[in-house]
Design a protein around this motif. Structure first.
Motif, PDB file in Angstrom:
ATOM      1  N   ASP A  45       0.843  -1.190   0.000  1.00 54.13           N
ATOM      2  CA  ASP A  45       0.000   0.000   0.000  1.00 54.13           C
ATOM      3  C   ASP A  45       0.880   1.243   0.000  1.00 54.13           C
ATOM      4  N   SER A  50      -3.751   3.041   6.503  1.00 52.99           N
ATOM      5  CA  SER A  50      -5.010   3.179   5.777  1.00 52.99           C
ATOM      6  C   SER A  50      -6.103   2.413   6.510  1.00 52.99           C
ATOM      7  N   LEU A  52     -10.029   0.332   6.787  1.00 53.21           N
ATOM      8  CA  LEU A  52     -10.551  -0.925   6.283  1.00 53.21           C
ATOM      9  C   LEU A  52     -11.039  -0.740   4.854  1.00 53.21           C
ATOM     10  N   SER A  53     -10.779  -1.725   4.024  1.00 53.80           N
ATOM     11  CA  SER A  53     -11.216  -1.652   2.634  1.00 53.80           C
ATOM     12  C   SER A  53     -11.367  -3.067   2.103  1.00 53.80           C
ATOM     13  N   ALA A  54     -11.936  -3.186   0.893  1.00 50.42           N
ATOM     14  CA  ALA A  54     -12.099  -4.496   0.278  1.00 50.42           C
ATOM     15  C   ALA A  54     -10.751  -5.130  -0.046  1.00 50.42           C
ATOM     16  N   ARG A  55      -9.745  -4.306  -0.333  1.00 48.72           N
ATOM     17  CA  ARG A  55      -8.419  -4.828  -0.657  1.00 48.72           C
ATOM     18  C   ARG A  55      -7.636  -5.176   0.596  1.00 48.72           C
ATOM     19  N   TRP A  57      -8.433  -5.777   4.392  1.00 45.26           N
ATOM     20  CA  TRP A  57      -9.539  -5.946   5.336  1.00 45.26           C
ATOM     21  C   TRP A  57      -9.270  -5.277   6.679  1.00 45.26           C
ATOM     22  N   GLY A  59      -6.710  -2.873   6.938  1.00 46.89           N
ATOM     23  CA  GLY A  59      -5.894  -1.700   6.648  1.00 46.89           C
ATOM     24  C   GLY A  59      -4.433  -2.047   6.466  1.00 46.89           C
TER      25      GLY A  59
END
Length: 272
Positions: A45, A50, A52-55, A57, A59
């Motif tokens: 990244d 960062s 939580l995101s779909a990529r 989970w 961060g």
């Protein structure tokens, strides 16, 4: 399998919840590295801390690495080292306690005073001194954590063994001419198993917290390896932002210890 399913269905809800908690963490410890979506040290990244995101989970951490992957790897070190140290401490403590209680006299007195001396030293201070003197490689950490908790297990095992050694069935075994170690193995130890299993669970919790504390201070598991305590320490700068990179391993430590305590409570015999 059917018998296991039947026992599972008949077990109280608290027992099933506790077993599910512990089973979940054991599964992560065994299969975590294969479930990790990214290599443990890969910079995946461009941003740090960062959300939580779909990529990602959970961060990313302070270097842009996937927190979920590092958490899955870190769980293995925490669980394996904790369980190994707890088993070693219980094995050594119980063996010494059986020898002391059955030999009695001066042997019991010398061993008991030595254990009292060790247990009077706070566990974290003893571990810090040993780590500073011997280093913090993985085998040494396991041995140091085990040594730290041998005296506590010894006191519990000795108290159980002394009570059992005074009972009639042990006196009958002596009258039959059985040796001390035969009495210890066949008569005393089987009647100590349940409380010793509960104590093993407590030792595991203590070791996990001790390892996490040592790693948080930078004296535990060293890079490139990382346990849950190391993950908290290395991402401490994200605390003010509430970054998942620091919250996730801290929550994992809490859930691991709470789940183990639930299992210990569920192991109590009926009527207690």
């Amino acid at each position: 399998m059917k018998q296991f399913a039947s026992l599972w269905a008949k077990a109280p809800a608290a027992n099933r919840i506790a077993a599910a908690f512990v089973g979940f963490w054991l599964l992560l410890a065994l299969a975590g590295p294969w479930l990790a979506p990214h290599p443990v040290g890969a910079f995946v990244d461009e941003d740090v801390f960062s959300g939580l995101s779909a990529r990602f989970w959970l961060g990313s951490d302070y270097l842009g690495r996937d927190v979920l992957s590092r958490l899955l790897y870190g769980t293995r070190y925490t669980v394996v080292l904790g369980l190994g140290a707890a088993l070693l401490a219980s094995l050594c403590g119980t063996s010494i306690a059986l020898a002391a209680s059955l030999c009695g006299g001066r042997v019991d007195e010398v061993i008991s005073r030595l254990m009292d001396t060790l247990i009077s030293i706070p566990s974290k201070i003893l571990a810090l001194v040993l780590v500073a003197a011997c280093g913090s490689s993985l085998p040494l950490l396991l041995l140091i954590c085990a040594l730290t908790y041998v005296p506590g297990n010894f006191r519990i095992a000795r108290a159980l063994a002394m009570n059992l050694a005074a009972l009639d069935f042990v006196a009958a075994a002596r009258a039959r001419g059985e040796g001390k170690w035969a009495i210890a193995w066949h008569e005393v130890l089987p009647n100590m198993v349940h409380p010793l299993l509960a104590d093993l669970g407590l030792r595991f919790v203590f070791v996990v917290l001790l390892l996490s504390g040592l790693s948080f201070l930078g004296l535990g598991v060293q890079p490139p390896y990382a346990d849950l305590g190391s993950l908290v320490r290395e991402n401490i700068s994200g605390l003010t932002e509430g970054a998942p990179a620091i919250l996730a391993p801290a929550l994992a430590i809490a859930l691991l210890t709470v789940g183990t305590n639930l299992l210990i409570d569920a192991m109590k015999p009926e009527g207690q």
